[in-house]
Design an enzyme around this catalytic site. Structure first.
Site, PDB file in Angstrom:
ATOM      1  N   HIS A 128       0.838  -1.200   0.000  1.00 15.98           N
ATOM      2  CA  HIS A 128       0.000   0.000   0.000  1.00 15.98           C
ATOM      3  C   HIS A 128       0.873   1.250   0.000  1.00 15.98           C
ATOM      4  O   HIS A 128       1.782   1.370   0.806  1.00 15.98           O
ATOM      5  CB  HIS A 128      -0.908   0.041   1.239  1.00 15.98           C
ATOM      6  N   TYR A 158       4.936 -15.679  14.876  1.00 15.39           N
ATOM      7  CA  TYR A 158       5.772 -16.748  14.305  1.00 15.39           C
ATOM      8  C   TYR A 158       5.185 -18.122  14.622  1.00 15.39           C
ATOM      9  O   TYR A 158       4.769 -18.399  15.740  1.00 15.39           O
ATOM     10  CB  TYR A 158       7.181 -16.628  14.892  1.00 15.39           C
ATOM     11  N   GLU A 189     -18.290 -39.983   8.099  1.00 15.45           N
ATOM     12  CA  GLU A 189     -18.158 -41.287   8.754  1.00 15.45           C
ATOM     13  C   GLU A 189     -16.763 -41.920   8.594  1.00 15.45           C
ATOM     14  O   GLU A 189     -16.101 -42.201   9.595  1.00 15.45           O
ATOM     15  CB  GLU A 189     -19.250 -42.224   8.238  1.00 15.45           C
TER      16      GLU A 189
END
Ligand SMILES: [Zn+2]
Ligand SMILES: [Zn+2]
Length: 447
Positions: free
Chosen positions: A279, A340, A427
């Protein structure tokens, strides 16, 4: 006629007697499955986000108490002291012997379910930022919980076949990567017995039901998050010679970082450096003062991790210096230590031992050697940074084999974990998780 009747009834008694003596993980799975399926569907319909696993953890605690475990609840210490821990530990004690940790995760994801299943989640809530989000067990942690309950029930009934202490762990916040750390920081290995072995499992959205998969050695990567702020000298877009453009610098850095993998690193050691967010700037004709980037960095070996993180910083600083950025405007490279996740390392000796017993129990064709991935899993925390506690995290196939064939033929990928369309076949997946984990524990604790 009379003689024949007699012989049939004595045969029945013999069969009933031997069936009782030979209770196995498989026979117990058969007996428990109807109840576990009900549990699974209920958990699936009521998912909870990471660090909000209140009901899931209470449910796991209740089930562990029901099979005779000593249970501790509300465990987990997060860096933010106001965040509640919803970890659960259940101790199942059975004389002297090894200590084995068995882990399930509890949390779900902010995903809007689109499976169309009758038990699909319709749960919606607010996330940390206050935004409305839907919630779904899109990673199958509900399968893990159901199988985990089955494992606890089985091992309670098989106490004549093992000795030692089982530490059942219901772990919160796996999806945010901080739940296992929170449990350890809350004294998991101090307040409770430190395990000799740690076992975990995860459903696998690409593997067929009935198959167990396991990787020997590294199976999941170190995950590091790195924030980079590239600072320049802003100005008019028409006069670049009066500025130091942080957008051009960022572009150079992004490309140069890829040379860490291709030129600085031994190709045998995998690395991923992904710039997931960038950005900067507000308008076409303004060169901004700074650009912010967010990186995910994936590695296996500790020394490779250290080298890559140093190289990311070195390259950023070098490019800025070359461009004439003054020292007081140097790039700021921050490795987010609290985000981390260490690499998961499946102890090779333990893996071989479990593979041998699974091949015997499930048949050799049903045990796969799975490829490692650069994904992350905080199960790694349980083996400690030096891997001194041998641990194995294995995969349970969750996909109908017909769907795998269909996907190959049509070239359409199967829904992955975290997909809104991921739907494990309940299942056989729960059954295999239960049998695979129970068998593994028995192998490590057998008389
Ligand atoms: Zn997940
Ligand atoms: Zn998961």
């Amino acid at each position: 006629m009379k003689i024949r009747t007699l012989s049939i009834s004595s045969f029945s008694i013999l069969v009933a007697g031997s069936a009782f003596a030979q209770q196995t993980p498989q026979s117990l799975a058969d007996a428990e499955l109807p109840s576990l399926l009900t549990i699974y569907k209920d958990l699936h319909a009521h998912p909870e986000l990471s660090m909000h696993e209140e009901k899931s953890s209470a449910f796991v605690a209740k089930e562990l108490k029901a099979v005779g475990c000593e249970v501790a609840e509300h465990l987990g210490k997060y860096p933010k002291s106001d965040t509640k821990g919803f970890g659960v530990v259940g101790l199942m004690k059975n004389g002297t012997g090894p200590t084995v940790l068995v882990r399930t995760d509890l949390d779900a994801l902010p995903v809007e379910e689109q499976t169309g299943l009758p038990y699909a989640s319709t749960v919606a809530t607010k996330n940390e930022k206050g935004d409305d989000v839907h919630v779904m067990h899109a990673c199958g942690h509900d399968v893990h919980m159901a199988a985990f309950v089955g494992v606890a029930r089985s091992l309670a009934k098989l106490k004549d076949q093992w000795h030692g202490t089982i530490v059942f762990v219901g772990q919160p916040a796996e999806e945010t990567g901080n739940g296992a750390r929170a449990l350890l920081d809350d004294g998991l290995y101090i307040k409770f017995p430190k395990p000799d072995f740690a076992l975990g499992f995860h459903d696998n959205a690409q593997m067929q039901t009935g198959h167990i998969g396991v990787t020997e050695g590294y199976t999941y990567a170190n995950v590091d998050s790195v924030d980079v702020t590239v600072r320049g000298v802003g100005g008019h877009g028409a006069y670049p010679h009066k500025t130091k453009d942080p957008i051009v610098l960022s572009a150079e850095m992004i490309n140069a970082w890829q040379t860490i993998a291709s030129r600085e690193n031994n190709p045998i050691d995998p690395i991923v450096i992904t710039v997931g967010s960038i950005h900067g700037g507000t308008k076409h004709n303004i060169i901004p003062d700074e650009v912010k980037m967010q990186l995910t960095v994936r590695t296996y070996k500790a020394e490779v991790r250290d080298r890559v993180l140093v190289a990311i910083d070195r390259i950023a600083q070098g490019i800025a210096t070359t461009a004439g950025i003054p020292a007081d405007r140097a790039p700021i490279v921050t490795v987010l230590k609290d985000q981390y996740t260490p690499a998961t390392y499946n102890n090779p000796e333990l893996t071989k031992r479990l593979v041998a017993v699974w091949k015997k129990t499930l048949g050799p064709d049903n045990v796969e050697a799975t490829d490692p991935t650069m994904g992350g899993e905080d199960f790694a925390e349980y083996s400690l940074p030096d891997h001194s506690i041998p641990a194995v995290d294995f995969h349970i196939g969750a996909v109908d084999p017909a769907k795998i064939a269909e996907s190959k033929n049509s070239n359409r990928p199967l829904p992955s974990l975290h997909s809104s369309k991921f739907a494990p076949v309940p299942e056989p997946t729960i059954r295999l998780g239960m049998v695979g984990m129970t068998t593994a524990v028995l192998e490590l604790m057998k008389n």
